[in-house]
Design a protein around this motif. Sequence first.
Motif, mmCIF file in Angstrom:
data_model
loop_
_atom_site.group_PDB
_atom_site.id
_atom_site.type_symbol
_atom_site.label_atom_id
_atom_site.label_comp_id
_atom_site.label_asym_id
_atom_site.label_seq_id
_atom_site.Cartn_x
_atom_site.Cartn_y
_atom_site.Cartn_z
ATOM 1 N N PHE A 28 0.843 -1.189 0.000
ATOM 2 C CA PHE A 28 0.000 0.000 0.000
ATOM 3 C C PHE A 28 0.879 1.240 0.000
ATOM 4 C CE2 PHE A 28 -3.376 -2.647 2.118
ATOM 5 C CZ PHE A 28 -4.399 -2.391 1.218
ATOM 6 N N GLU A 29 0.498 2.253 -0.775
ATOM 7 C CA GLU A 29 1.176 3.537 -0.735
ATOM 8 C C GLU A 29 0.701 4.299 0.495
ATOM 9 O OE1 GLU A 29 0.749 5.702 -4.408
ATOM 10 O OE2 GLU A 29 1.135 3.903 -5.576
ATOM 11 N N ALA A 30 1.381 5.395 0.823
ATOM 12 C CA ALA A 30 1.030 6.210 1.992
ATOM 13 C C ALA A 30 -0.436 6.614 1.952
ATOM 14 C CB ALA A 30 1.920 7.452 2.038
ATOM 15 N N GLY A 31 -1.117 6.457 3.077
ATOM 16 C CA GLY A 31 -2.517 6.841 3.200
ATOM 17 C C GLY A 31 -3.502 5.776 2.750
ATOM 18 N N MET A 32 -3.072 4.866 1.903
ATOM 19 C CA MET A 32 -3.989 3.862 1.374
ATOM 20 C C MET A 32 -4.351 2.807 2.409
ATOM 21 S SD MET A 32 -2.454 3.566 -2.525
ATOM 22 C CE MET A 32 -3.031 1.926 -2.773
ATOM 23 N N LEU A 33 -3.420 2.415 3.247
ATOM 24 C CA LEU A 33 -3.702 1.398 4.261
ATOM 25 C C LEU A 33 -4.747 1.910 5.254
ATOM 26 C CD1 LEU A 33 -3.138 -1.358 5.540
ATOM 27 C CD2 LEU A 33 -1.291 -0.277 6.835
ATOM 28 N N GLU A 34 -4.614 3.163 5.669
ATOM 29 C CA GLU A 34 -5.581 3.747 6.604
ATOM 30 C C GLU A 34 -6.980 3.759 5.986
ATOM 31 O OE1 GLU A 34 -6.592 7.965 8.819
ATOM 32 O OE2 GLU A 34 -4.575 7.649 8.029
ATOM 33 N N ASN A 35 -7.078 4.139 4.728
ATOM 34 C CA ASN A 35 -8.391 4.151 4.081
ATOM 35 C C ASN A 35 -8.904 2.746 3.827
ATOM 36 O OD1 ASN A 35 -9.151 6.860 4.052
ATOM 37 N ND2 ASN A 35 -7.832 7.276 2.317
ATOM 38 N N PHE A 36 -8.008 1.792 3.558
ATOM 39 C CA PHE A 36 -8.468 0.409 3.421
ATOM 40 C C PHE A 36 -9.090 -0.058 4.742
ATOM 41 C CE2 PHE A 36 -7.848 -4.201 3.787
ATOM 42 C CZ PHE A 36 -8.693 -4.589 2.767
ATOM 43 N N SER A 37 -8.478 0.296 5.855
ATOM 44 C CA SER A 37 -9.041 -0.061 7.163
ATOM 45 C C SER A 37 -10.420 0.570 7.341
ATOM 46 C CB SER A 37 -8.114 0.398 8.286
ATOM 47 O OG SER A 37 -6.896 -0.301 8.213
ATOM 48 N N LYS A 38 -10.597 1.806 6.859
ATOM 49 C CA LYS A 38 -11.899 2.469 6.936
ATOM 50 C C LYS A 38 -12.922 1.772 6.031
ATOM 51 C CE LYS A 38 -10.004 6.951 8.170
ATOM 52 N NZ LYS A 38 -9.766 8.342 7.748
ATOM 53 N N ILE A 39 -12.469 1.275 4.899
ATOM 54 C CA ILE A 39 -13.347 0.531 3.990
ATOM 55 C C ILE A 39 -13.831 -0.749 4.664
ATOM 56 C CG2 ILE A 39 -13.362 -0.813 1.843
ATOM 57 C CD1 ILE A 39 -11.488 1.454 0.686
ATOM 58 N N VAL A 40 -12.911 -1.464 5.289
ATOM 59 C CA VAL A 40 -13.275 -2.701 5.990
ATOM 60 C C VAL A 40 -14.265 -2.388 7.114
ATOM 61 C CG1 VAL A 40 -12.397 -4.579 7.451
ATOM 62 C CG2 VAL A 40 -11.167 -3.925 5.369
ATOM 63 N N LYS A 41 -14.019 -1.318 7.867
ATOM 64 C CA LYS A 41 -14.943 -0.923 8.936
ATOM 65 C C LYS A 41 -16.309 -0.560 8.358
ATOM 66 C CE LYS A 41 -15.546 2.232 12.856
ATOM 67 N NZ LYS A 41 -16.864 1.754 13.028
ATOM 68 N N PHE A 42 -16.336 0.177 7.248
ATOM 69 C CA PHE A 42 -17.573 0.537 6.568
ATOM 70 C C PHE A 42 -18.384 -0.722 6.269
ATOM 71 C CE2 PHE A 42 -19.935 1.122 2.627
ATOM 72 C CZ PHE A 42 -20.532 2.368 2.756
ATOM 73 N N LEU A 43 -17.742 -1.715 5.686
ATOM 74 C CA LEU A 43 -18.413 -2.968 5.328
ATOM 75 C C LEU A 43 -18.869 -3.718 6.579
ATOM 76 C CD1 LEU A 43 -15.951 -4.018 2.516
ATOM 77 C CD2 LEU A 43 -18.281 -3.196 2.189
ATOM 78 N N ASP A 44 -18.002 -3.792 7.579
ATOM 79 C CA ASP A 44 -18.331 -4.490 8.823
ATOM 80 C C ASP A 44 -19.491 -3.825 9.562
ATOM 81 O OD1 ASP A 44 -16.369 -6.357 8.326
ATOM 82 O OD2 ASP A 44 -14.932 -5.515 9.770
ATOM 83 N N ASP A 45 -19.524 -2.477 9.548
ATOM 84 C CA ASP A 45 -20.595 -1.756 10.243
ATOM 85 C C ASP A 45 -21.979 -2.133 9.708
ATOM 86 O OD1 ASP A 45 -18.773 -0.493 11.864
ATOM 87 O OD2 ASP A 45 -18.916 1.466 10.875
ATOM 88 N N PHE A 46 -22.057 -2.462 8.428
ATOM 89 C CA PHE A 46 -23.326 -2.858 7.828
ATOM 90 C C PHE A 46 -23.524 -4.372 7.827
ATOM 91 C CE2 PHE A 46 -22.976 1.379 5.860
ATOM 92 C CZ PHE A 46 -24.212 1.881 6.221
ATOM 93 N N GLY A 47 -22.526 -5.116 8.302
ATOM 94 C CA GLY A 47 -22.635 -6.569 8.324
ATOM 95 C C GLY A 47 -22.475 -7.200 6.951
ATOM 96 N N PHE A 48 -21.854 -6.468 6.011
ATOM 97 C CA PHE A 48 -21.643 -7.016 4.675
ATOM 98 C C PHE A 48 -20.561 -8.089 4.710
ATOM 99 C CE2 PHE A 48 -22.898 -2.630 2.895
ATOM 100 C CZ PHE A 48 -24.227 -2.988 2.855
ATOM 101 N N VAL A 49 -20.833 -9.205 4.088
ATOM 102 C CA VAL A 49 -19.859 -10.290 3.983
ATOM 103 C C VAL A 49 -19.139 -10.121 2.655
ATOM 104 C CG1 VAL A 49 -19.551 -12.789 3.900
ATOM 105 C CG2 VAL A 49 -21.321 -11.796 5.366
ATOM 106 N N THR A 50 -17.833 -9.962 2.743
ATOM 107 C CA THR A 50 -17.020 -9.716 1.557
ATOM 108 C C THR A 50 -16.283 -10.985 1.174
ATOM 109 O OG1 THR A 50 -16.664 -7.494 2.399
ATOM 110 C CG2 THR A 50 -15.250 -8.199 0.602
#
Length: 134
Positions: free
Chosen positions: A46-68
Amino acid sequence: IWCESDCFWIDKEGVIFERAPEIEGTVIKTIRVNSTRRLVLGDRPFEAGMLENFSKIVKFLDDFGFVTSVFTIEDLIFKEIVAELAHGAKIYFNLLIDPVFGKSVVESLRKNGDWEKIQYLDLRVDGRAYYKLK
């Protein structure tokens, strides 16, 4: 697990620390990258800043209970990632943008019953959400 030519375990700091098997399923998050880049232990894919946003993406999905089932990056240049949900829909994200603005869109789609008919939700433009129903 980060799969780009080979598969590797990646830690919370974004560092590759060990080879990983190619797996399928929804328990372990797998990122599949279409690239000819060769990674080695100790690399940070991951480039700078991308890992943090990926973590936010995972949280976004988890908050809605989406199974990826899998995350896909077609071209690293565009810094976009696609989450393929178990029920068949896709959500497109930009790895440089916090996806939190999309929460109200998902809530609205769920409230009016359209979420089950969603083909894709596109959150790649900051503050804008586009979607297509089946």
